[in-house]
Every structure is written in C-alpha cells, then in structure tokens.
Design a protein around this motif. Structure first.
Motif, PDB file in Angstrom:
ATOM      1  N   LYS A  25      11.001 -11.134  -2.526  1.00  0.00           N
ATOM      2  CA  LYS A  25      11.308 -10.082  -3.508  1.00  0.00           C
ATOM      3  C   LYS A  25      10.446 -10.248  -4.761  1.00  0.00           C
ATOM      4  CE  LYS A  25      14.839  -8.129  -1.385  1.00  0.00           C
ATOM      5  NZ  LYS A  25      14.738  -6.754  -0.902  1.00  0.00           N
ATOM      6  N   ALA A  26      10.241  -9.124  -5.417  1.00  0.00           N
ATOM      7  CA  ALA A  26       9.506  -9.148  -6.693  1.00  0.00           C
ATOM      8  C   ALA A  26      10.079  -8.055  -7.594  1.00  0.00           C
ATOM      9  CB  ALA A  26       8.014  -8.918  -6.462  1.00  0.00           C
ATOM     10  N   SER A  27       9.841  -8.215  -8.869  1.00  0.00           N
ATOM     11  CA  SER A  27      10.312  -7.187  -9.816  1.00  0.00           C
ATOM     12  C   SER A  27       9.320  -6.029  -9.860  1.00  0.00           C
ATOM     13  CB  SER A  27      10.464  -7.771 -11.221  1.00  0.00           C
ATOM     14  OG  SER A  27      11.283  -8.913 -11.181  1.00  0.00           O
ATOM     15  N   TYR A  28       8.060  -6.362  -9.857  1.00  0.00           N
ATOM     16  CA  TYR A  28       6.999  -5.348  -9.933  1.00  0.00           C
ATOM     17  C   TYR A  28       5.823  -5.778  -9.077  1.00  0.00           C
ATOM     18  CZ  TYR A  28       9.516  -4.083 -14.209  1.00  0.00           C
ATOM     19  OH  TYR A  28      10.485  -3.734 -15.101  1.00  0.00           O
ATOM     20  N   LEU A  29       5.010  -4.804  -8.746  1.00  0.00           N
ATOM     21  CA  LEU A  29       3.677  -5.092  -8.200  1.00  0.00           C
ATOM     22  C   LEU A  29       2.679  -4.527  -9.197  1.00  0.00           C
ATOM     23  CD1 LEU A  29       4.196  -4.164  -4.436  1.00  0.00           C
ATOM     24  CD2 LEU A  29       3.910  -6.470  -5.375  1.00  0.00           C
ATOM     25  N   SER A  61      16.054  -4.836 -11.420  1.00  0.00           N
ATOM     26  CA  SER A  61      15.955  -4.365 -10.021  1.00  0.00           C
ATOM     27  C   SER A  61      14.793  -5.063  -9.300  1.00  0.00           C
ATOM     28  CB  SER A  61      15.716  -2.858  -9.992  1.00  0.00           C
ATOM     29  OG  SER A  61      16.653  -2.214 -10.790  1.00  0.00           O
ATOM     30  N   LEU A  62      14.923  -5.131  -7.985  1.00  0.00           N
ATOM     31  CA  LEU A  62      13.897  -5.841  -7.191  1.00  0.00           C
ATOM     32  C   LEU A  62      13.345  -4.932  -6.085  1.00  0.00           C
ATOM     33  CD1 LEU A  62      15.811  -9.220  -6.812  1.00  0.00           C
ATOM     34  CD2 LEU A  62      13.843  -8.791  -8.295  1.00  0.00           C
ATOM     35  N   LEU A  63      12.112  -5.244  -5.672  1.00  0.00           N
ATOM     36  CA  LEU A  63      11.538  -4.521  -4.531  1.00  0.00           C
ATOM     37  C   LEU A  63      11.025  -5.536  -3.514  1.00  0.00           C
ATOM     38  CD1 LEU A  63       8.318  -4.920  -5.219  1.00  0.00           C
ATOM     39  CD2 LEU A  63       8.613  -2.806  -6.497  1.00  0.00           C
ATOM     40  N   ASP A  64      10.774  -5.019  -2.324  1.00  0.00           N
ATOM     41  CA  ASP A  64      10.319  -5.877  -1.228  1.00  0.00           C
ATOM     42  C   ASP A  64       8.838  -6.173  -1.412  1.00  0.00           C
ATOM     43  OD1 ASP A  64       9.675  -7.004   1.213  1.00  0.00           O
ATOM     44  OD2 ASP A  64      11.177  -5.787   2.275  1.00  0.00           O
ATOM     45  N   GLU A  65       8.485  -7.474  -1.359  1.00  0.00           N
ATOM     46  CA  GLU A  65       7.090  -7.816  -1.655  1.00  0.00           C
ATOM     47  C   GLU A  65       6.132  -7.348  -0.554  1.00  0.00           C
ATOM     48  OE1 GLU A  65       6.183 -11.940  -2.668  1.00  0.00           O
ATOM     49  OE2 GLU A  65       4.076 -11.333  -2.781  1.00  0.00           O
ATOM     50  N   ARG A  66       6.715  -6.976   0.603  1.00  0.00           N
ATOM     51  CA  ARG A  66       5.828  -6.506   1.682  1.00  0.00           C
ATOM     52  C   ARG A  66       5.141  -5.176   1.303  1.00  0.00           C
ATOM     53  NH1 ARG A  66      10.062  -7.274   6.473  1.00  0.00           N
ATOM     54  NH2 ARG A  66      11.340  -6.769   4.690  1.00  0.00           N
ATOM     55  N   GLN A  67       5.724  -4.535   0.311  1.00  0.00           N
ATOM     56  CA  GLN A  67       5.102  -3.292  -0.183  1.00  0.00           C
ATOM     57  C   GLN A  67       3.678  -3.572  -0.679  1.00  0.00           C
ATOM     58  OE1 GLN A  67       6.563  -0.468   0.209  1.00  0.00           O
ATOM     59  NE2 GLN A  67       8.679  -0.413  -0.532  1.00  0.00           N
ATOM     60  N   ARG A  68       3.476  -4.808  -1.079  1.00  0.00           N
ATOM     61  CA  ARG A  68       2.171  -5.198  -1.619  1.00  0.00           C
ATOM     62  C   ARG A  68       1.048  -4.882  -0.625  1.00  0.00           C
ATOM     63  NH1 ARG A  68       0.575 -11.532  -2.746  1.00  0.00           N
ATOM     64  NH2 ARG A  68      -1.451 -11.123  -3.693  1.00  0.00           N
ATOM     65  N   ASN A  84       2.104   6.432   0.238  1.00  0.00           N
ATOM     66  CA  ASN A  84       2.050   5.363   1.238  1.00  0.00           C
ATOM     67  C   ASN A  84       3.245   4.424   1.174  1.00  0.00           C
ATOM     68  OD1 ASN A  84       0.243   4.857   3.323  1.00  0.00           O
ATOM     69  ND2 ASN A  84      -0.447   2.954   2.354  1.00  0.00           N
ATOM     70  N   LEU A  85       3.940   4.408   0.002  1.00  0.00           N
ATOM     71  CA  LEU A  85       5.043   3.460  -0.179  1.00  0.00           C
ATOM     72  C   LEU A  85       6.367   4.215  -0.332  1.00  0.00           C
ATOM     73  CD1 LEU A  85       2.509   1.728  -1.030  1.00  0.00           C
ATOM     74  CD2 LEU A  85       4.056   0.521  -2.549  1.00  0.00           C
ATOM     75  N   ALA A  86       7.387   3.704   0.356  1.00  0.00           N
ATOM     76  CA  ALA A  86       8.702   4.359   0.266  1.00  0.00           C
ATOM     77  C   ALA A  86       9.609   3.601  -0.692  1.00  0.00           C
ATOM     78  CB  ALA A  86       9.328   4.386   1.654  1.00  0.00           C
ATOM     79  N   ASP A  87      10.568   4.308  -1.275  1.00  0.00           N
ATOM     80  CA  ASP A  87      11.603   3.724  -2.142  1.00  0.00           C
ATOM     81  C   ASP A  87      11.048   2.976  -3.351  1.00  0.00           C
ATOM     82  OD1 ASP A  87      13.504   4.679  -0.365  1.00  0.00           O
ATOM     83  OD2 ASP A  87      13.361   2.856   0.870  1.00  0.00           O
ATOM     84  N   VAL A  88       9.929   3.405  -3.834  1.00  0.00           N
ATOM     85  CA  VAL A  88       9.396   2.797  -5.060  1.00  0.00           C
ATOM     86  C   VAL A  88       8.903   3.916  -5.997  1.00  0.00           C
ATOM     87  CG1 VAL A  88       8.639   0.642  -3.973  1.00  0.00           C
ATOM     88  CG2 VAL A  88       7.029   2.567  -4.147  1.00  0.00           C
ATOM     89  N   GLU A  89       8.711   3.533  -7.229  1.00  0.00           N
ATOM     90  CA  GLU A  89       8.056   4.450  -8.173  1.00  0.00           C
ATOM     91  C   GLU A  89       6.721   3.848  -8.544  1.00  0.00           C
ATOM     92  OE1 GLU A  89      10.318   6.870 -11.136  1.00  0.00           O
ATOM     93  OE2 GLU A  89      11.725   5.201 -10.891  1.00  0.00           O
ATOM     94  N   VAL A  90       5.749   4.697  -8.733  1.00  0.00           N
ATOM     95  CA  VAL A  90       4.415   4.227  -9.105  1.00  0.00           C
ATOM     96  C   VAL A  90       4.036   4.910 -10.425  1.00  0.00           C
ATOM     97  CG1 VAL A  90       2.005   4.004  -8.371  1.00  0.00           C
ATOM     98  CG2 VAL A  90       3.837   4.079  -6.659  1.00  0.00           C
ATOM     99  N   LEU A  91       3.962   4.113 -11.466  1.00  0.00           N
ATOM    100  CA  LEU A  91       3.662   4.663 -12.791  1.00  0.00           C
ATOM    101  C   LEU A  91       2.396   4.040 -13.348  1.00  0.00           C
ATOM    102  CD1 LEU A  91       7.177   4.522 -14.551  1.00  0.00           C
ATOM    103  CD2 LEU A  91       6.210   6.409 -13.230  1.00  0.00           C
ATOM    104  N   THR A  92       1.687   4.823 -14.127  1.00  0.00           N
ATOM    105  CA  THR A  92       0.561   4.234 -14.864  1.00  0.00           C
ATOM    106  C   THR A  92       1.156   3.372 -15.974  1.00  0.00           C
ATOM    107  OG1 THR A  92       0.476   6.014 -16.475  1.00  0.00           O
ATOM    108  CG2 THR A  92      -0.842   6.299 -14.469  1.00  0.00           C
ATOM    109  N   ALA A  93       0.327   2.509 -16.537  1.00  0.00           N
ATOM    110  CA  ALA A  93       0.810   1.637 -17.615  1.00  0.00           C
ATOM    111  C   ALA A  93       1.357   2.475 -18.772  1.00  0.00           C
ATOM    112  CB  ALA A  93      -0.327   0.734 -18.087  1.00  0.00           C
ATOM    113  N   ALA A  94       0.652   3.573 -19.080  1.00  0.00           N
ATOM    114  CA  ALA A  94       1.087   4.427 -20.192  1.00  0.00           C
ATOM    115  C   ALA A  94       2.434   5.084 -19.884  1.00  0.00           C
ATOM    116  CB  ALA A  94       0.033   5.488 -20.471  1.00  0.00           C
TER     117      ALA A  94
END
Lengths: 239, 377
Positions: free
Chosen positions: B203-207, B72-79, B227-237
């Motif tokens: 596009k990018a796979s991850y940030l 899956s890909l996300l929009d790099e503007r999320q960066r 602050n970010l829509a349509d993404v998931e934010v997970l810790t490394a663990a």
C-alpha cells in the motif's frame, strides 16, 4: 455711463414653516450701478440678511428676479450659481470667516484657487491685493496673529482679488472700533470708485454714512426709503 | 503644494488629539486585517508546503483524497499501470501517516511520517542543515526539523529515539520544515515509513509521477486516468488547490480568518468616518464660506478626500511597521504571519479604500451645508 451690475425685481421670500412661516421680503426691487457704494440699513428682522443672501445667489427667492451683470440667475442650478459667485460676487462678513489654519496670503489666494487659477499667478495676485489693503508685510500671518481690523482687510482682499463686479458686505464694521471701521470703509469706498464695480453694505452703523453714494432703508421686508448719502448725512446731523 | 491639500492637512493636524485617535484607530484596524490576512497567506503556504516541494508533476491518490494529510491508501500495483502509460518517466510511492515517537526519557509524542524512495523521484527533506540526505539510507535513519528538537528530545544528528517501538537515529536535520498542525514531520525511507505507520507493504498513500521530457501534462494526465481504476490523478497545482480549499474552507479556518479581517475593516471604517465627520462638523463654517465664495462641490470633496487619504497614509505606515514586527516575531512559529509584497500593496489599497469610503458621511454633511450660514454672527 455706468452700467447696472446687480438688479433685483419684485423679490418675495418666506422663511420658516407652518405657523412660524413669515414673509421676509414683500416685493423688493433695487439696482446697483457700477461705481456705487450703497448702504442697506434697517432694524433687526427687517429682511436685510435675507435680501443679501438672495442678491449673493446663496438663496433662491420664492418670486421675483435677480440679474448679476445682466445675467438672470433664476434658471441656474447650484453649480452654475457657484460659478457666478466665484466669478462676479465678492463677500465680506461681519465675523470675517477667514480660515484659521491658513495665513493671510493663502486666505486671499483661496478665492482664486476655487476658480482653478494657477498657483503662481494666484500667489502674485494675492500678494498684490494684500499690499493694496496695507497688509503686504503680514501676508504670512495667521488670522489669530492679526487684529480685528487687519482680519477684515484680509477678508476684503479675498473679496476683491478675483475682480468681482459686486461686493456684498454684511456689517463689515460691526466688530471693529471706530478707527478700524473707518479704515475698512475707506477701502470699500476706494473699490467703489471703479465704474465696473458696485459695493452693497448692510449696516446699522451711522458712522459710515459719509462713505455712501446711496442709502436704502428696509423695514418689514419692504424698501421704505432711498436717498443719497448726503441727504442721509443731513438727516442724521439734524436729528 | 495645492491649497486643497494644505487646507486638508491643516484641518487634520490642527486637532492633534483627534488626529492621534484616528491614526490609532486605523493602525488597530489595519494591523488586525494584516494579521488575519498574513495568517491566511501563511496558512495557504503551509498547507501545501509538501506538495510544493515534491518534484512530482502528477499525483495519483485514492478517490476522495481531500488534502496531503489524508490517510487513505491505494494499491501500489497501480504504479506499474502508471509506468505503462506513454509519457510517464517515473512513478514512485509516497507513504504518510501518524506514529508515536518515544523520547529518550520515555514519554511519547505524535509525529507525521513522510516516507519516499531515497533514490530518484521522492519527497525528500529540504533545507538540510546538519547531516546529509544520503545518510538516510542507513537502517533506522530519519530526518527531523530543528524546530522540534525539544519536542522530540533531540539536540542534533546521530541521536537515537524510538518510533513505533523501533529504534531510529536522526541522520539529517532540516531548518524551517514546520507543520501548521504542530505535529513534527519525520522524513525517512518508504519501507521504514510503512513499518513506522503500520501500512501494509503493498500500500501507498500516493504515487508521484514524473513525465518524460517533452510529454504533455494534460495528455498524460488523461491517459493515466483512463488506465488506472479507483484513483484520482491530479496535477501538483490541482492537488495544492484542493488541499487549500479543504483546510481553508472545508474546516472553516479560512472563514474565521476572513471574519476577523472584516471585523477589522468595519472597526477602521467606523473610526475614520466618525473622525472625518466630526472634523467636518467642526469646520462647517469654513466649508460654508468655501461654498459662499463659489467653490464647486468637487473642490470641497477633494479637501475631505485629502483628509481621508492623509489619514490612510499615516495610519498605514504605522500598521505596516507593526505588521513587519509581527511577521518577524512569528516567522519561526507553526503558523507564521507572512507579509508578501502583494499583500502589502493590497492592504495599502484596502486602507485607502476604507478611508475614502469613510469620507462619505462627511461629504453628505457638506452637501447639506446651507451657505447662508456665513451670515450668522
């Protein structure tokens, strides 16, 4: 005055089930005093082994009471009976029942080990008793390296090392030749000299009559006669 | 030496043939469990190796991403939205995807491209044994692992090949970066990775997110999520855990490994139980004698338990030695059997438990002993 160390009153016991159920003991009473060597004689199937099992607290009678050292055993559970056996009763069997993988000393020590006695003290006691039965020099021998007579002497050592009050011997000379049989009986007679101990020997062997203080005859689950060793000897001689 | 222990060991070693059969049974059982569990440990480590080596504290990914290899890909503007969150020090794109590698002789093989920024935060190759990481800035430069030299038709650095019809040159070689999917990893710059995999420039796979010094991980994670829509934010663990869950349980691979281990345990338990039971039966007169001379039930159980423990110790020693050989033999494979100290201890405890559990049948047999057996001639 010597005390009664083992007493049985009105023992009744059945063996088998259903059509095969038989009354093995039909009201047997007997008492063993300290310092006695009593022979229990009778034909096969007369109830000797059943009586020995009940007196040794290995079997519970259907009726009647057993007292060991004055203590009634009827109310005791399996573990309490085991405690009574390890502290007060010594067994000697026709087929010795030594542990084939343990040497003579360990076989004797086992009787103390089950009582939780310390290993060092138990070893010393085992060596001492083996010396008493004339096997001090064979304490490291395995049962298969000993003759039948020697194996039976190890079994006697195991029975007496814990200073049991009652020694129950089941045909102790049954598998031995005359010389070994006499030696074994001499040992048992020595044990019975102790006024605190009694020896009951189940036997068919008339050659051991000279060692008896008393002879009890049992037939069909009943005690049919009781006489002194001397009287019994006379009967055999006259016959 | 306790007499119970001596009796147990003599009972056990007396019949050597049976003892050997027992030990072989235990070894077979424990080796089977060891291999299955070693594979499990190896698999656990392998499926998260990229996440474990990335210096990111937070991973921003498309909603529903199941594992690192998810395309899956996300929009790099999320960066830039992420960078605007207080506590975020860096947020850099990571691009992954499959591509076709053309060998010099013309055949092709699939590879898994991992592209990240070469300066600063990025998932860079590690264990570089030939060439330098800095050389990846050269146009067309890639890094591969020496394990895949033969697959990729490469024998060392500065050799050329083609990736999605673009010329590439191996400028760095790593050691030990293997994929459990057996598809070779190819590391490169993020822009080149996009061109090799056909991913659009925006596009990018991850940030990958690195936190500012002193920032609280949980607070920043919540703020980025808000602050970010349509993404998931997970810790490394969390991401590692999700990846493991997917590969181990979502695909059934873990269940298969556990089923194999369970089978090994059942076989071992039955073998040890059968041996202890028949040994007890053979020595029934001795146990009856023990009972007659007044031993407690506990005394007799201890003898049997000692037999079980001795079998366990000897069997485990053999199994551990074989396990070590298997681990060494598979160390360079795509899915190594890994024996960690914790796993070794766990397997030892398992062997003890299995053998003691196996003693139950023998103990039941002893409980039913009639002590008047001693009068049988």
């Amino acid at each position: 005055m010597t005390e009664i160390v083992l007493e049985a009153t009105d023992l009744v016991h059945h063996l088998g089930q259903g059509a095969g159920r038989v009354q093995a003991l039909k009201g047997v009473s007997l008492a063993l005093k300290g310092g006695e060597l009593v022979l229990l004689m009778g034909p096969s199937g007369s109830g000797k082994t059943t009586l020995l099992s009940i007196l040794g607290c290995l079997m519970t009678p259907d009726a009647g009471t057993v007292k060991v050292g004055g203590q009634a055993v009827a109310a005791l559970d399996a573990e309490a009976l085991a405690k009574l056996r390890r502290e007060r009763i010594g067994f000697i069997f026709q087929s010795y029942h030594l542990f084939p993988t343990l040497n003579a000393e360990d076989n004797v020590r086992l009787a103390l080990d089950v009582r939780g006695e310390r290993a060092r003290a138990a070893k010393l006691a085992a060596r001492e008793v083996l010396a008493t039965v004339g096997l001090g020099h064979k304490r490291k021998s395995l049962p298969r390296e000993l003759s039948g007579g020697e194996q039976q002497r190890v079994a006697i050592a195991r029975a007496i090392v814990g200073k049991a009050q009652v020694i129950l011997a089941d045909e102790p000379t049954g598998a031995l030749d005359t010389a070994n049989g006499q030696a074994v009986m001499a040992l048992l007679a020595d044990i019975a000299k102790d006024p605190a101990r009694a020896v009951l020997v189940v036997t068919h062997d008339p050659r051991i009559l000279p060692f008896a203080s008393r002879v009890i005859h049992i037939e069909d689950g009943r005690i049919v006669s009781e006489e002194s060793g001397g009287e019994s000897m006379k009967k055999v001689s006259n016959a | 030496m306790s007499l119970q222990f001596r009796l147990a060991s003599r009972n056990l070693f007396h019949d050597r043939l049976r003892f050997i059969a027992t030990i072989i049974g235990i070894i077979f059982s424990i080796v089977l469990v060891t291999v299955q569990m070693g594979l499990y440990v190896g698999f656990r480590l392998m499926v998260t190796t990229m996440i474990d080596h990335a210096p990111a504290e937070l991973w921003i990914m498309p909603v529903g991403t199941k594992c690192f290899e998810d395309p899956s890909l996300l929009d790099e503007r999320q960066r830039f939205r992420a960078l605007a969150v207080p506590g975020v020090a860096e947020a850099t794109p990571l691009v992954i995807g499959y591509a076709q590698w053309r060998l010099p002789q013309g055949t092709t093989t699939p590879v898994f491209v991992v592209g990240s920024e070469l300066r600063g935060l990025g998932l860079h190759p590690w264990n570089v044994v030939e060439g330098r990481l800095d050389d990846l800035s050269v146009p067309g430069a890639v890094a591969i692992d020496q394990t895949y030299f033969e697959r990729l038709g490469i024998t060392g650095v500065e050799q050329a090949a083609e990736l999605r019809d673009r010329k590439v040159q191996v400028m760095a070689v790593t050691k030990g970066i293997r994929s459990f999917t057996t598809t070779p990893y190819v590391f490169t710059d993020v822009e080149r990775a996009r061109s090799f995999t056909g991913i659009a420039p925006n596009k990018a796979s991850y940030l990958l997110v690195k936190l500012a010094p002193g920032a609280d991980l949980w607070t920043v994670q919540q703020a980025v999520r808000a602050n970010l829509a349509d993404v998931e934010v997970l810790t490394a663990a969390e991401f590692a855990s999700r990846s493991r869950s997917f590969w181990l349980f979502g695909t059934g691979a873990g269940a298969a490994l556990f089923a194999g281990a369970l089978l090994g345990l059942i076989v071992g338990t039955v073998i040890v139980a059968q041996t202890l039971y028949s040994s007890t039966k053979d020595h029934i007169n001795e146990f009856a004698t023990l009972r007659a001379i007044g031993s407690t039930s506990r005394y007799i159980y201890t003898v049997i338990i000692w037999q079980a423990l001795l079998s366990a110790i000897v069997g485990f020693a053999g199994a551990a030695a074989i396990g070590k050989i298997v681990a060494a033999a598979t160390a360079e494979s795509a899915l190594p059997v890994i024996m960690t100290p914790l796993l070794t201890v766990a397997l030892f405890v398992l062997t003890l438990t299995m053998c003691i559990g196996s003693a139950i049948a023998a103990i039941v047999k002893v409980m039913r002993i009639d002590p008047t057996l001693v009068f049988s001639r």
